[in-house]
Design a protein around this motif. Structure first.
Motif, mmCIF file in Angstrom:
data_model
loop_
_atom_site.group_PDB
_atom_site.id
_atom_site.type_symbol
_atom_site.label_atom_id
_atom_site.label_comp_id
_atom_site.label_asym_id
_atom_site.label_seq_id
_atom_site.Cartn_x
_atom_site.Cartn_y
_atom_site.Cartn_z
ATOM 1 N N PHE A 1 33.758 45.622 36.050
ATOM 2 C CA PHE A 1 34.100 44.740 37.029
ATOM 3 C C PHE A 1 35.475 44.415 37.396
ATOM 4 N N THR A 2 36.144 44.914 38.373
ATOM 5 C CA THR A 2 37.507 44.624 38.649
ATOM 6 C C THR A 2 37.888 43.282 39.104
ATOM 7 N N SER A 3 36.866 42.667 40.002
ATOM 8 C CA SER A 3 37.072 41.467 40.785
ATOM 9 C C SER A 3 35.774 40.954 41.039
ATOM 10 N N GLU A 4 35.690 39.968 41.773
ATOM 11 C CA GLU A 4 34.558 39.207 42.232
ATOM 12 C C GLU A 4 33.669 39.860 43.298
ATOM 13 N N THR A 5 34.679 40.599 44.003
ATOM 14 C CA THR A 5 34.183 41.681 44.975
ATOM 15 C C THR A 5 34.215 43.169 44.587
ATOM 16 N N SER A 6 34.515 43.845 43.543
ATOM 17 C CA SER A 6 34.884 45.090 43.331
ATOM 18 C C SER A 6 34.316 45.536 42.057
ATOM 19 N N LEU A 7 33.471 46.610 41.932
ATOM 20 C CA LEU A 7 32.731 47.038 40.971
ATOM 21 C C LEU A 7 32.921 48.686 40.950
ATOM 22 N N THR A 8 33.259 49.121 39.848
ATOM 23 C CA THR A 8 33.282 50.601 39.587
ATOM 24 C C THR A 8 32.173 51.070 38.619
ATOM 25 N N TYR A 9 31.151 51.716 38.803
ATOM 26 C CA TYR A 9 30.213 52.290 37.875
ATOM 27 C C TYR A 9 30.238 53.498 37.722
ATOM 28 N N ALA B 1 31.807 38.285 34.298
ATOM 29 C CA ALA B 1 32.145 39.882 34.270
ATOM 30 C C ALA B 1 33.305 40.275 34.668
ATOM 31 N N VAL B 2 34.256 39.440 35.495
ATOM 32 C CA VAL B 2 35.428 39.959 36.000
ATOM 33 C C VAL B 2 36.213 40.354 34.691
ATOM 34 N N GLY B 3 36.943 41.434 34.901
ATOM 35 C CA GLY B 3 37.811 41.805 33.963
ATOM 36 C C GLY B 3 37.248 42.477 32.562
ATOM 37 N N THR C 1 31.909 47.695 47.000
ATOM 38 C CA THR C 1 31.974 46.111 47.055
ATOM 39 C C THR C 1 30.902 45.622 46.796
ATOM 40 N N ILE C 2 31.030 44.699 45.912
ATOM 41 C CA ILE C 2 29.851 43.867 45.413
ATOM 42 C C ILE C 2 29.881 42.403 46.285
ATOM 43 N N ALA C 3 28.836 41.714 46.367
ATOM 44 C CA ALA C 3 28.540 40.494 46.601
ATOM 45 C C ALA C 3 27.797 39.531 45.276
ATOM 46 N N VAL C 4 28.490 38.625 44.906
ATOM 47 C CA VAL C 4 27.952 37.952 43.739
ATOM 48 C C VAL C 4 27.529 36.562 44.044
#
Length: 107
Positions: free
Chosen positions: A27-35, A9-11, A51-54
């Motif tokens: 999904f801006t990175s493996e640790t950041s999401l804007t919904y 999902a990243v990018g 801040t997300i955990a995947v």
């Protein structure tokens, strides 16, 4: 600590239709999401960056979790093979609610 399998999902940004509501997940990175919350016309009417955990479960299937500013917790099972998400949301008002939906890559 790199994931055993790259989180696809990243990018990318996905529109998710949970029937009861729709969101865009960016999904801006493996640790950041804007919904982004969407209104009936798919206009973005609110957003938060979390801040997300995947955690990879199996090929193409990921557990994605976060806590929102109002202490709402979200647990997603994201299936990038079937392009489906199961979400479990616990918020201070309604307790645990569960939705299932389809996702479409929009960016």
């Amino acid at each position: 600590n790199a994931l055993p399998e790259k989180f696809p999902a990243v990018g990318h940004c996905y529109r998710v239709d949970f029937k009861a509501f729709r969101v865009d997940l960016d999904f801006t990175s493996e640790t950041s999401l804007t919904y982004y919350n969407l209104d009936a016309n798919n206009q973005r009417v609110g957003h938060e960056t979390v801040t997300i955990a995947v955690e990879p479960i199996r090929d193409g299937l990921f557990l994605v979790t976060w806590t929102e500013s109002d202490k709402t917790t979200v647990v997603h099972l994201e299936d990038y093979r079937q392009m489906r998400i199961i979400t479990n949301i616990t918020d201070p008002k309604d307790g645990l609610v569960k939705f299932e939906g389809t996702m479409t890559e929009i960016g």
